[in-house]
Design a protein around this motif. Structure first.
Motif, PDB file in Angstrom:
ATOM      1  N   VAL A 169      -6.710 -10.166 -57.259  1.00  0.00           N
ATOM      2  CA  VAL A 169      -5.571  -9.709 -56.939  1.00  0.00           C
ATOM      3  C   VAL A 169      -4.352 -10.582 -57.264  1.00  0.00           C
ATOM      4  O   VAL A 169      -4.311 -11.835 -56.881  1.00  0.00           O
ATOM      5  N   GLU A 170      -3.291 -10.049 -57.887  1.00  0.00           N
ATOM      6  CA  GLU A 170      -1.966 -10.844 -58.279  1.00  0.00           C
ATOM      7  C   GLU A 170      -1.085 -10.514 -57.047  1.00  0.00           C
ATOM      8  O   GLU A 170      -0.535 -11.223 -56.369  1.00  0.00           O
ATOM      9  N   ARG A 171      -0.897  -9.131 -56.858  1.00  0.00           N
ATOM     10  CA  ARG A 171       0.156  -8.798 -55.760  1.00  0.00           C
ATOM     11  C   ARG A 171      -0.295  -7.454 -55.283  1.00  0.00           C
ATOM     12  O   ARG A 171      -1.120  -6.794 -55.854  1.00  0.00           O
ATOM     13  N   LEU A 172       0.322  -7.200 -54.051  1.00  0.00           N
ATOM     14  CA  LEU A 172       0.162  -5.928 -53.314  1.00  0.00           C
ATOM     15  C   LEU A 172       1.343  -5.312 -52.768  1.00  0.00           C
ATOM     16  O   LEU A 172       2.016  -6.139 -52.322  1.00  0.00           O
ATOM     17  N   GLU A 173       1.613  -3.977 -52.935  1.00  0.00           N
ATOM     18  CA  GLU A 173       2.779  -3.336 -52.275  1.00  0.00           C
ATOM     19  C   GLU A 173       1.931  -2.849 -50.982  1.00  0.00           C
ATOM     20  O   GLU A 173       1.058  -2.089 -50.923  1.00  0.00           O
ATOM     21  N   VAL A 225      -1.356  -0.906 -44.655  1.00  0.00           N
ATOM     22  CA  VAL A 225      -1.653   0.271 -45.793  1.00  0.00           C
ATOM     23  C   VAL A 225      -1.389  -0.236 -47.215  1.00  0.00           C
ATOM     24  O   VAL A 225      -0.074  -0.644 -47.364  1.00  0.00           O
ATOM     25  N   VAL A 226      -2.394  -0.240 -47.975  1.00  0.00           N
ATOM     26  CA  VAL A 226      -2.175  -0.723 -49.228  1.00  0.00           C
ATOM     27  C   VAL A 226      -1.687   0.379 -50.040  1.00  0.00           C
ATOM     28  O   VAL A 226      -2.323   1.485 -50.318  1.00  0.00           O
ATOM     29  N   LEU A 227      -0.305   0.269 -50.864  1.00  0.00           N
ATOM     30  CA  LEU A 227       0.266   1.353 -51.579  1.00  0.00           C
ATOM     31  C   LEU A 227      -0.113   1.363 -53.148  1.00  0.00           C
ATOM     32  O   LEU A 227      -0.411   2.246 -53.914  1.00  0.00           O
ATOM     33  N   ARG A 228      -0.154   0.041 -53.518  1.00  0.00           N
ATOM     34  CA  ARG A 228      -0.413  -0.419 -55.026  1.00  0.00           C
ATOM     35  C   ARG A 228      -0.921  -1.481 -55.104  1.00  0.00           C
ATOM     36  O   ARG A 228      -0.617  -2.500 -54.313  1.00  0.00           O
ATOM     37  N   ALA A 229      -1.861  -1.889 -56.053  1.00  0.00           N
ATOM     38  CA  ALA A 229      -2.551  -3.250 -56.304  1.00  0.00           C
ATOM     39  C   ALA A 229      -2.075  -3.568 -57.815  1.00  0.00           C
ATOM     40  O   ALA A 229      -2.410  -2.976 -58.563  1.00  0.00           O
ATOM     41  N   GLU A 230      -1.727  -4.783 -58.011  1.00  0.00           N
ATOM     42  CA  GLU A 230      -1.535  -5.427 -59.372  1.00  0.00           C
ATOM     43  C   GLU A 230      -2.623  -6.471 -59.241  1.00  0.00           C
ATOM     44  O   GLU A 230      -2.773  -7.375 -58.624  1.00  0.00           O
ATOM     45  N   LEU A 231      -3.699  -6.039 -60.230  1.00  0.00           N
ATOM     46  CA  LEU A 231      -4.725  -6.871 -60.495  1.00  0.00           C
ATOM     47  C   LEU A 231      -4.800  -7.575 -61.851  1.00  0.00           C
ATOM     48  O   LEU A 231      -4.328  -7.019 -62.931  1.00  0.00           O
ATOM     49  N   ARG A 232      -5.559  -8.624 -61.728  1.00  0.00           N
ATOM     50  CA  ARG A 232      -5.887  -9.418 -62.967  1.00  0.00           C
ATOM     51  C   ARG A 232      -6.884  -8.787 -63.837  1.00  0.00           C
ATOM     52  O   ARG A 232      -7.914  -8.369 -63.208  1.00  0.00           O
ATOM     53  N   ILE A 273     -11.665  -4.684 -64.971  1.00  0.00           N
ATOM     54  CA  ILE A 273     -11.473  -5.498 -63.688  1.00  0.00           C
ATOM     55  C   ILE A 273     -12.659  -6.283 -63.523  1.00  0.00           C
ATOM     56  O   ILE A 273     -13.970  -5.424 -63.346  1.00  0.00           O
ATOM     57  N   GLY A 274     -12.935  -7.439 -63.107  1.00  0.00           N
ATOM     58  CA  GLY A 274     -14.070  -8.090 -63.312  1.00  0.00           C
ATOM     59  C   GLY A 274     -15.268  -7.641 -62.250  1.00  0.00           C
ATOM     60  O   GLY A 274     -16.389  -7.478 -62.531  1.00  0.00           O
ATOM     61  N   PRO A 275     -14.931  -7.740 -60.677  1.00  0.00           N
ATOM     62  CA  PRO A 275     -15.791  -7.053 -59.759  1.00  0.00           C
ATOM     63  C   PRO A 275     -16.428  -5.731 -59.871  1.00  0.00           C
ATOM     64  O   PRO A 275     -15.621  -4.970 -60.282  1.00  0.00           O
ATOM     65  N   LYS A 276     -17.738  -5.670 -59.848  1.00  0.00           N
ATOM     66  CA  LYS A 276     -18.248  -4.296 -59.992  1.00  0.00           C
ATOM     67  C   LYS A 276     -19.142  -3.862 -59.153  1.00  0.00           C
ATOM     68  O   LYS A 276     -20.381  -4.307 -59.229  1.00  0.00           O
ATOM     69  N   PRO A 277     -18.760  -3.576 -57.957  1.00  0.00           N
ATOM     70  CA  PRO A 277     -19.686  -2.884 -56.912  1.00  0.00           C
ATOM     71  C   PRO A 277     -20.869  -1.906 -57.491  1.00  0.00           C
ATOM     72  O   PRO A 277     -20.598  -1.409 -58.499  1.00  0.00           O
ATOM     73  N   ALA A 278     -21.803  -1.826 -56.712  1.00  0.00           N
ATOM     74  CA  ALA A 278     -23.056  -0.690 -57.028  1.00  0.00           C
ATOM     75  C   ALA A 278     -22.406   0.703 -57.177  1.00  0.00           C
ATOM     76  O   ALA A 278     -22.877   1.459 -57.988  1.00  0.00           O
ATOM     77  N   THR A 279     -21.108   0.913 -56.416  1.00  0.00           N
ATOM     78  CA  THR A 279     -20.685   2.124 -56.372  1.00  0.00           C
ATOM     79  C   THR A 279     -19.391   2.459 -57.121  1.00  0.00           C
ATOM     80  O   THR A 279     -18.544   3.011 -57.161  1.00  0.00           O
ATOM     81  N   HIS A 280     -19.717   1.596 -58.407  1.00  0.00           N
ATOM     82  CA  HIS A 280     -18.300   1.324 -59.443  1.00  0.00           C
ATOM     83  C   HIS A 280     -17.872   2.828 -59.943  1.00  0.00           C
ATOM     84  O   HIS A 280     -16.801   2.771 -60.373  1.00  0.00           O
ATOM     85  N   SER A 281     -18.626   3.742 -60.059  1.00  0.00           N
ATOM     86  CA  SER A 281     -18.248   5.067 -60.526  1.00  0.00           C
ATOM     87  C   SER A 281     -17.493   5.691 -59.622  1.00  0.00           C
ATOM     88  O   SER A 281     -16.769   6.782 -60.018  1.00  0.00           O
ATOM     89  N   HIS A 282     -17.413   5.670 -58.352  1.00  0.00           N
ATOM     90  CA  HIS A 282     -16.587   6.091 -57.325  1.00  0.00           C
ATOM     91  C   HIS A 282     -15.991   5.481 -56.283  1.00  0.00           C
ATOM     92  O   HIS A 282     -15.036   5.972 -55.691  1.00  0.00           O
ATOM     93  N   CYS A 283     -16.127   4.035 -56.010  1.00  0.00           N
ATOM     94  CA  CYS A 283     -15.375   3.497 -55.359  1.00  0.00           C
ATOM     95  C   CYS A 283     -14.073   3.117 -55.707  1.00  0.00           C
ATOM     96  O   CYS A 283     -13.749   3.274 -56.974  1.00  0.00           O
ATOM     97  N   THR A 284     -12.933   3.095 -54.915  1.00  0.00           N
ATOM     98  CA  THR A 284     -11.756   3.012 -55.185  1.00  0.00           C
ATOM     99  C   THR A 284     -11.037   1.576 -55.139  1.00  0.00           C
ATOM    100  O   THR A 284     -11.729   0.713 -54.470  1.00  0.00           O
ATOM    101  N   ILE A 285      -9.982   1.272 -55.804  1.00  0.00           N
ATOM    102  CA  ILE A 285      -9.093   0.280 -55.919  1.00  0.00           C
ATOM    103  C   ILE A 285      -8.777  -0.269 -54.521  1.00  0.00           C
ATOM    104  O   ILE A 285      -8.833  -1.230 -54.019  1.00  0.00           O
TER     105      ILE A 285
END
Length: 971
Positions: free
Chosen positions: A178-182, A269-276, A143-155
């Motif tokens: 992001v391709e799609r979101l549920e 509310v985001v239930l699922r994420a389809e990511l590139r 997954i391309g973006p990498k915040p400084a909190t990458h060890s514990h930030c969530t999708i």
């Protein structure tokens, strides 16, 4: 076209009439996960990493996606507001609200599917970014973006915030990936959204129903505001503020998913994420460029960006000075070229030669102060320095506390240098000139923590005035108020400066399409609460200042300030050790109140009152601290050095003052005294502690096999023994700690053999002494202080004579190096003892560097580093010594063994204790070859291996060294 009717701002901010008891009963009936209305949970979620504090109504940790849907349905029935929360590291206040918090991180995590050919994945919202990327690593994807909190930030949090990080220079923002979101609306519409062509849009609208209403309204919104959308959104790579209305344009495919990215839980509310997913760069090198000041680095950033780096970061000398003052591992800073500010440039290549060639071209263009960094380890260290920037600048040892509030602006990269100059002048005008400026300069992003005064009315007024002035300055440079942290409450009120009234009204309409009653994270982004309201501190901030046993010298002697130390970065919420220790109980439970940050929040609420009003007697705080292993991992791993083990000891001291304690506080807390009594009849003592009845009487776990008391105390023998060394290197004082003396005398004997072989005369204290650790860890600080006073007085003649004190047990040695000075303060003998306490490896590498008895060639070892050695003592000397003797040592990335202090020996802690050990230690021991040495200097680590492991013993480094000495003599 009719304009969408909006609830009034007042109605949006007003708390709805709520039947709390009815809401609780309905949630408990409908939700299979955790439903928490208790003070402890509400306190733990009362703030994020921002300046704001809003105590939630309740916390719900759904068991799965369907459970989350059920929770939203109940909240809708009762009109209760909702806020979804990921890692809880938001700096704009968007993760705290007077609402029902939906926390997906405890249960709703994992990668549901991966398509490596299409390079897409469907991921659950509570999944940490690093955990997801670990799944994709086998396919060479990331997954391309990498915040400084990458060890514990969530999708889910990344989608909510439209997160970026340093690598967004290469990958784009989260929205771009992001391709799609549920998604689920507050009123129950559940649907997948993504790009929508005209034909599909017509079909959706024609089908009728709530989904059709949403899409039709979005299309009408786009038409009404087409001109404003085309002209008022700055065309820059880091435009995060506001809603992504341009993604509703036809040229962007009417992409509803990307329009919802960055809405911060205010719409759905985001239930699922389809990511590139992106192919991971095969090779990278880093170029460091030096500049006379940070603005000059900003001037150069656009030219550097034309070399297509993966990352292009700027940092100034203030940031590096702060990191040195905080004793961070900053060896990497020594390789920086001359200058007072720097650009760090990561360049990719399909081959090493290609990456090196691009680096050479960049260096040739800039010349002067530049250097190439190819070593991966050094590159990672540099990245860690940069990622620690927020915490480093938030709590500095020699400066005021600094805060977010305008920490995240971005401008047109071509104007970055000028913006930095004018922004610096504005900081100076307001008296905030000590601020460090750094950030993602390739995309015009500037980060800083600012020393706002948030505890007085004039200071808060200055904060507001600065934010308004800074917003206008940012907009004048074609900028965005937020470059990745989002708007929340800190910047929501300022959006009119950036976008004007008309587009802000469009944002309000956009929210109302999905959330017509305004119950999704109200008061954030649109119709935002004032930026100077709901402050965690505020003009009425007046915490209790209780008297304490520890001096809390790093916090001006104030326990209240210690409780405020946590900056909310959330490094304690890593789901696996990842080279550190913090925080073992969170790694097992994934519960916020069992993270270092969660416990710090409860302590903050305790000293301030409101949610927790019973002070030191608080059962909510006690329960949160109950699973703290007192491992001290946070003392080193937390970027602001929260020391929860010390806070826990202080709390327990007051909590149990004047009343009965748990039985284990007497049996294990008074272990040194009991061990001396056991030495009178060790067989009887061992028989008693081997029985289930005896263990239960002591409050211990009947299923545990307890260590056996030694037949005799070695300290008595050592006092009678005549020194057997040459003494050519002088005398040393061996500390005969209670654990080694009572349970593992062979280690003390081995240490004496090693020290004498190295040329030292070994002395031992003339009478029994103790570091007081067991009393400290159980919060019996009065006894601990008396015990330590006796020890300091007994050792004083030796310490005054300059003898080093050699410790064998890491936890006891760490007491002299850490706890003793904080208990005794400016006591000369105690200060000498702290300075002269060394580990065995430290003594040998420093005073006997030529002493290196070789182990048999090819000898391998796995090393379980004791938590207190990791946190307080360090292990560099051990590594050098093991290398010198030829030991092929693998240091386990296993975290805490799970048996720290009295933790793990009580029935209530058994499950968590063993789960900690299964994180890495026990599997590694099982997998080790039969000839591999299991090396563990800590008594607790050896006990855990002996009791829960595959039946093979762990040994101390002194034993390995002594075996090598004896083999050399025999040879």
């Amino acid at each position: 076209m009719a304009v969408i009717s909006l609830p009034t701002p007042t109605a949006r901010r007003a708390a709805p009439d709520r039947d709390i008891a009815g809401l609780e009963a309905a949630l408990r009936a409908a939700v299979r996960g955790d439903v928490r209305f208790d003070a402890g949970a509400r306190a733990a979620y009362s703030t994020d990493a921002s300046n704001y504090r809003q105590v939630p109504i309740a916390v719900v940790c759904p068991r799965d996606v369907e459970d989350a849907v059920a929770a939203v349905r109940v909240c809708h029935e009762f009109g209760a507001p909702i806020v979804c929360r990921g890692g809880g590291t938001s700096l704009g206040g968007q993760c705290c609200n007077v609402a029902v918090v939906l926390d997906f991180t405890k249960y709703v995590h994992g990668v549901e599917s991966v398509d490596p050919h299409a390079r897409t994945a469907v991921i659950l919202p509570g999944t940490p970014l690093d955990d997801a990327n670990a799944v994709f690593a086998k396919d060479g994807l990331i997954i391309g973006p990498k915040p400084a909190t990458h060890s514990h930030c969530t999708i889910g949090g990344m989608v909510g915030n439209n997160s970026c990080g340093a690598t967004a220079q290469w990958s784009g923002t989260t929205a771009a990936n992001v391709e799609r979101l549920e998604v689920l609306t507050y009123d129950g519409e559940r649907m997948w959204v993504g790009p929508t062509d005209d034909a599909e849009l017509d079909r959706i609208v024609a089908a009728g129903g709530r989904r059709a209403e949403i899409y039709r309204s979005l299309r009408e919104l786009r038409q009404r505001y087409r001109e404003q959308i085309a002209t008022r959104f700055p065309d820059i790579p880091r435009r995060i503020s506001g809603y992504n209305l341009p993604d509703l344009d036809e040229q962007h495919g009417f992409n509803v998913a990307r329009a919802l990215v960055g809405t911060e839980s205010t719409c759905v509310v985001v239930l699922r994420a389809e990511l590139r997913l992106l192919p991971k760069p095969k090779h990278q090198v880093t170029v460091l460029l030096g500049f006379p000041d940070i603005a000059a680095a900003g001037d150069a950033a656009p030219r550097v960006a034309r070399h297509s780096p993966i990352q292009l970061e700027g940092l100034d000398e203030k940031l590096l000075r702060y990191e040195r003052e905080e004793h961070r591992p900053t060896e990497i800073l020594d390789v920086l070229p001359d200058g007072h500010a720097w650009l760090t440039v990561d360049l990719p290549g399909d081959t090493e030669d290609e990456a090196r060639g691009r680096a050479d071209a960049l260096i040739a263009e800039f010349g002067g102060a530049a250097c190439l960094l190819e070593d991966d380890d050094m590159r990672q260290r540099l990245s860690a320095v940069r990622e620690a920037g927020l915490a480093t600048t938030a709590r500095t040892p020699n400066g005021p506390d600094a805060w977010p509030g305008f920490e995240d602006s971005a401008v047109d990269p071509e104007q970055l240098g000028d913006y930095l100059r004018e922004f610096g002048e504005l900081l100076e005008e307001f008296g905030y000139g000590a601020t460090s400026l750094y950030g993602h300069f390739g995309q015009g992003c500037v980060h800083c923590s600012i020393p706002f005064d948030l505890t007085s009315a004039p200071g808060i007024a200055a904060y507001r005035a600065f934010a308004e002035r800074a917003a206008r300055l940012c907009v004048a440079h074609r900028g965005s108020l937020s470059a990745e942290h989002g708007d929340g409450q800190a910047r929501g009120e300022l959006l009119r400066i950036m976008y004007g009234d008309e587009l802000v009204h469009a944002f309000e309409e956009f929210k109302a399409i999905f959330d017509p009653t305004g119950r999704m994270n109200p008061g954030k982004v649109v119709h935002a609460n004032p930026l100077d309201a709901d402050l965690r501190l505020g003009a009425d901030y007046a915490p209790a200042q209780p008297a304490t046993r520890f001096r809390f010298s790093s916090d001006d002697g104030s326990f209240a300030r210690a409780a405020l130390r946590c900056a909310g970065v959330g490094d304690c919420r890593r789901s696996h050790p990842d080279g550190g220790v913090m925080c073992p109980s969170y790694q097992v439970t994934r519960a916020e109140e069992h993270s270092t940050r969660g416990r710090a929040r409860l302590l903050f609420e305790m000293v301030n009152g409101g949610v927790i009003d019973d002070g030191w007697r608080s059962e909510a705080v006690r329960d949160s601290l109950d699973l703290c292993l007192a491992c001290k991992g946070c003392h080193s791993d937390c970027p602001v050095q929260v020391d929860m083990a010390t806070y826990k000891a202080e709390f327990l001291h007051h909590h149990y003052a004047g009343r009965l304690r748990p039985r284990e506080h007497y049996s294990l807390g008074w272990l040194p005294v009991l061990a001396r009594a056991a030495a009178l009849a060790p067989d009887l003592a061992n028989a008693l502690t081997a029985t289930a009845v005896g263990k239960r009487l002591a409050g211990l776990d009947p299923q545990r096999s307890l260590p056996r008391f030694a037949p005799a105390r070695i300290d008595r023998w050592l006092r009678r023994r005549r020194p057997g060394g040459t003494g050519e290197r002088g005398r040393v004082l061996l500390f005969t700690d209670s654990f080694t003396t009572a349970f593992a005398p062979r280690i003390a004997a081995a240490a004496v053999g090693v020290l004498e072989a190295a040329g030292f005369d070994v002395l031992v204290p003339p009478r029994t002494v103790c570091c007081g650790l067991t009393w400290i860890s159980t919060g019996q600080l009065g006894v601990a202080t008396r015990v330590l006073r006796h020890t300091v007085d007994t050792l004083a003649p030796y310490i005054r004579a300059g003898l080093p004190l050699v410790g064998l047990e890491p936890s006891c040695t760490a007491v002299f190096r850490s706890d003793l000075p904080d208990l005794f303060g400016r006591d000369q003998d105690a200060e000498r003892l702290t300075r002269q306490t060394v580990t065995l490896a430290e003594l040998l590498t420093e005073r006997a560097p030529d002493f290196a008895p070789k182990v048999p060639e090819g000898t391998r070892a796995i090393v379980q580093r004791h938590c207190h050695q990791h946190a307080v003592l360090g292990a560099d000397a051990d590594r050098r010594l093991m290398e010198a003797i030829g030991l092929q040592a693998e240091e386990l990335d296993s975290g805490c063994c799970g048996l720290a202090g009295d933790f793990g020996l009580t029935p209530a802690h058994r499950e968590v204790s063993l789960a900690c050990a299964e994180q890495g230690l026990l599997p590694a021991v099982r997998d080790a070859g039969p000839d591999t040495v299991v090396l563990a200097d800590g008594f607790s680590c050896r006990t855990q291996v002996a009791d829960a492991g595959p039946g093979r013993p762990a040994v101390h480094l002194a034993e390995v060294l002594n075996a090598a000495v004896r083999a050399r003599r025999a040879g």
